[in-house]
Design a protein around this motif. Structure first.
Motif, mmCIF file in Angstrom:
data_model
loop_
_atom_site.group_PDB
_atom_site.id
_atom_site.type_symbol
_atom_site.label_atom_id
_atom_site.label_comp_id
_atom_site.label_asym_id
_atom_site.label_seq_id
_atom_site.Cartn_x
_atom_site.Cartn_y
_atom_site.Cartn_z
ATOM 1 N N ALA A 89 0.824 -1.211 0.000
ATOM 2 C CA ALA A 89 0.000 0.000 0.000
ATOM 3 C C ALA A 89 0.858 1.261 0.000
ATOM 4 O O ALA A 89 0.474 2.292 -0.580
ATOM 5 C CB ALA A 89 -0.924 0.002 1.215
ATOM 6 N N ALA A 90 2.041 1.193 0.637
ATOM 7 C CA ALA A 90 2.911 2.362 0.746
ATOM 8 C C ALA A 90 3.831 2.533 -0.467
ATOM 9 O O ALA A 90 4.537 3.535 -0.563
ATOM 10 C CB ALA A 90 3.751 2.260 2.013
ATOM 11 N N GLY A 91 3.832 1.551 -1.369
ATOM 12 C CA GLY A 91 4.678 1.645 -2.555
ATOM 13 C C GLY A 91 6.160 1.443 -2.282
ATOM 14 O O GLY A 91 7.017 2.022 -2.966
ATOM 15 N N VAL A 92 6.483 0.608 -1.281
ATOM 16 C CA VAL A 92 7.884 0.295 -0.980
ATOM 17 C C VAL A 92 8.544 -0.342 -2.202
ATOM 18 O O VAL A 92 7.946 -1.198 -2.867
ATOM 19 C CB VAL A 92 7.973 -0.637 0.244
ATOM 20 C CG1 VAL A 92 9.386 -1.157 0.439
ATOM 21 C CG2 VAL A 92 7.490 0.091 1.491
ATOM 22 N N GLY A 93 9.775 0.046 -2.494
ATOM 23 C CA GLY A 93 10.423 -0.400 -3.723
ATOM 24 C C GLY A 93 11.320 -1.609 -3.611
ATOM 25 O O GLY A 93 11.741 -2.166 -4.632
ATOM 26 N N HIS A 94 11.635 -2.049 -2.372
ATOM 27 C CA HIS A 94 12.562 -3.179 -2.218
ATOM 28 C C HIS A 94 12.412 -3.739 -0.812
ATOM 29 O O HIS A 94 12.405 -2.980 0.162
ATOM 30 C CB HIS A 94 14.008 -2.689 -2.450
ATOM 31 C CG HIS A 94 15.062 -3.748 -2.400
ATOM 32 N ND1 HIS A 94 16.411 -3.446 -2.253
ATOM 33 C CD2 HIS A 94 14.991 -5.094 -2.494
ATOM 34 C CE1 HIS A 94 17.107 -4.572 -2.265
ATOM 35 N NE2 HIS A 94 16.278 -5.587 -2.400
ATOM 36 N N ILE A 95 12.295 -5.048 -0.707
ATOM 37 C CA ILE A 95 12.285 -5.692 0.604
ATOM 38 C C ILE A 95 13.381 -6.749 0.640
ATOM 39 O O ILE A 95 13.515 -7.564 -0.281
ATOM 40 C CB ILE A 95 10.903 -6.305 0.948
ATOM 41 C CG1 ILE A 95 10.925 -6.913 2.356
ATOM 42 C CG2 ILE A 95 10.459 -7.316 -0.093
ATOM 43 C CD1 ILE A 95 9.540 -7.212 2.912
ATOM 44 N N VAL A 96 14.197 -6.689 1.688
ATOM 45 C CA VAL A 96 15.303 -7.630 1.885
ATOM 46 C C VAL A 96 14.960 -8.512 3.082
ATOM 47 O O VAL A 96 14.618 -8.004 4.153
ATOM 48 C CB VAL A 96 16.634 -6.884 2.145
ATOM 49 C CG1 VAL A 96 17.771 -7.877 2.357
ATOM 50 C CG2 VAL A 96 16.942 -5.932 0.987
ATOM 51 N N SER A 124 4.809 -11.237 -3.742
ATOM 52 C CA SER A 124 4.141 -10.009 -3.298
ATOM 53 C C SER A 124 4.017 -8.946 -4.376
ATOM 54 O O SER A 124 3.190 -8.039 -4.262
ATOM 55 C CB SER A 124 4.909 -9.412 -2.115
ATOM 56 O OG SER A 124 6.184 -8.933 -2.533
ATOM 57 N N GLY A 125 4.877 -9.023 -5.375
ATOM 58 C CA GLY A 125 4.907 -7.961 -6.380
ATOM 59 C C GLY A 125 5.890 -6.860 -6.033
ATOM 60 O O GLY A 125 6.176 -5.982 -6.863
ATOM 61 N N ILE A 126 6.424 -6.880 -4.811
ATOM 62 C CA ILE A 126 7.455 -5.921 -4.415
ATOM 63 C C ILE A 126 8.818 -6.491 -4.819
ATOM 64 O O ILE A 126 9.105 -7.660 -4.548
ATOM 65 C CB ILE A 126 7.431 -5.698 -2.888
ATOM 66 C CG1 ILE A 126 6.067 -5.170 -2.435
ATOM 67 C CG2 ILE A 126 8.539 -4.727 -2.467
ATOM 68 C CD1 ILE A 126 5.912 -5.113 -0.928
ATOM 69 N N PRO A 127 9.676 -5.703 -5.478
ATOM 70 C CA PRO A 127 11.025 -6.201 -5.782
ATOM 71 C C PRO A 127 11.721 -6.653 -4.491
ATOM 72 O O PRO A 127 11.618 -5.982 -3.453
ATOM 73 C CB PRO A 127 11.709 -4.970 -6.394
ATOM 74 C CG PRO A 127 10.574 -4.174 -6.995
ATOM 75 C CD PRO A 127 9.435 -4.346 -6.028
ATOM 76 N N TRP A 128 12.413 -7.789 -4.552
ATOM 77 C CA TRP A 128 12.870 -8.408 -3.321
ATOM 78 C C TRP A 128 14.258 -9.019 -3.429
ATOM 79 O O TRP A 128 14.758 -9.294 -4.528
ATOM 80 C CB TRP A 128 11.888 -9.497 -2.871
ATOM 81 C CG TRP A 128 11.666 -10.583 -3.912
ATOM 82 C CD1 TRP A 128 10.841 -10.502 -5.001
ATOM 83 C CD2 TRP A 128 12.310 -11.859 -3.982
ATOM 84 N NE1 TRP A 128 10.914 -11.665 -5.736
ATOM 85 C CE2 TRP A 128 11.802 -12.511 -5.135
ATOM 86 C CE3 TRP A 128 13.241 -12.512 -3.179
ATOM 87 C CZ2 TRP A 128 12.222 -13.794 -5.517
ATOM 88 C CZ3 TRP A 128 13.654 -13.793 -3.549
ATOM 89 C CH2 TRP A 128 13.143 -14.411 -4.703
#
Length: 258
Positions: A89-96, A124-128
């Protein structure tokens, strides 16, 4: 300067090693903590609880990258799902994410939750980026410390580990957090394979204590995986340099000081 980084689990064993590395680069760092804390050393603390799903929206607001270290013996999958909802929802661009070696092979609650969290992040669709690491050197000492009142300590038969130093995992995670999404990166393991009996024996010797060691057979699929060495990563892994002896030498100073 890089975009704001949110670190979950920033007050834990691994988090305490990672935070100074991120701050040394000038990164803008925020930590999600279960309790209210004042800013410290340029690090902002935000109160929230991943398992309960509270405070997460405020924690991810304005964040570009999340370093997800928070974890427990169970519930990693639930906590990660709550985090991912807010991050999307927040549009985070990368999760490690930090996971554990052999996560998909061992039918234990901790490993199953780690593997479920890995899958949720990948879908999730979030780059990871996901790094699997072997158990830290302090895994066996912490286990032994909880059982020292007993004259007999159980030893899991056939279990061998590749313990890795927490500082080396922290350094790799800091590098990955400041870099571009990379998917599943090579596992990080320690430089030697050591049996549980040897690890326990060495730690007891460091403490100057003697205990009888009782071998306990690990039943079922988990036992078969361990006895076959399926939990060990022998191909394609990054290998740390700090040994079990190095860890004990560091810990010896703390024991003598105590």
């Amino acid at each position: 300067m890089t975009a704001k980084i949110l670190v979950t689990g920033g007050t834990g064993t691994l988090g305490r090693e990672v935070l100074p590395l991120l701050r040394a680069t000038g990164a803008d760092v925020r930590v999600l903590s279960r309790t209210e804390r004042p800013s410290d050393g340029g690090v902002e603390f935000v109160a929230g609880d991943l398992l309960r799903g509270t405070g997460i929206d405020a924690a991810v607001a304005g964040v570009g990258t999340i370093l997800h270290l928070a974890g427990d013996a169970k519930g990693d999958d639930v906590a990660t799902a709550n985090l991912l909802r807010a991050a999307t929802a927040a549009g985070v661009g990368h999760i490690v994410y930090i996971s554990v070696t052999a996560a998909e092979l061992l039918p234990m609650t901790y490993f199953r939750a780690k593997f479920a969290a890995e899958q949720a992040i990948a879908e999730s669709g979030i780059p990871w980026t996901t790094l699997r690491a072997a158990q830290f050197h302090d895994f066996v000492p912490k286990l032994v410390d909880t059982m020292l009142k007993s004259p007999v300590l159980p030893v899991l038969g056939g279990v061998r580990l590749q313990p890795v130093h927490v500082r080396e995992v922290a350094a790799r995670l800091a590098e990955l957090t400041l870099g571009a999404p990379a998917g599943r990166v090579p596992d990080l393991v320690g430089p030697e394979v050591i049996g549980m009996r040897e690890l326990i024996r060495d730690y007891l010797a460091l403490l100057g204590k003697r205990r009888a060691l009782l071998t306990v057979r690990v039943p079922g699929k988990a036992g078969r995986v361990y006895r076959a060495g399926g939990n060990l990563v022998t191909d394609g892994a990054d290998v740390g340099e700090l040994t079990w002896a190095d860890y004990l030498a560091e810990h010896r100073g703390a024991v003598l000081a105590g």
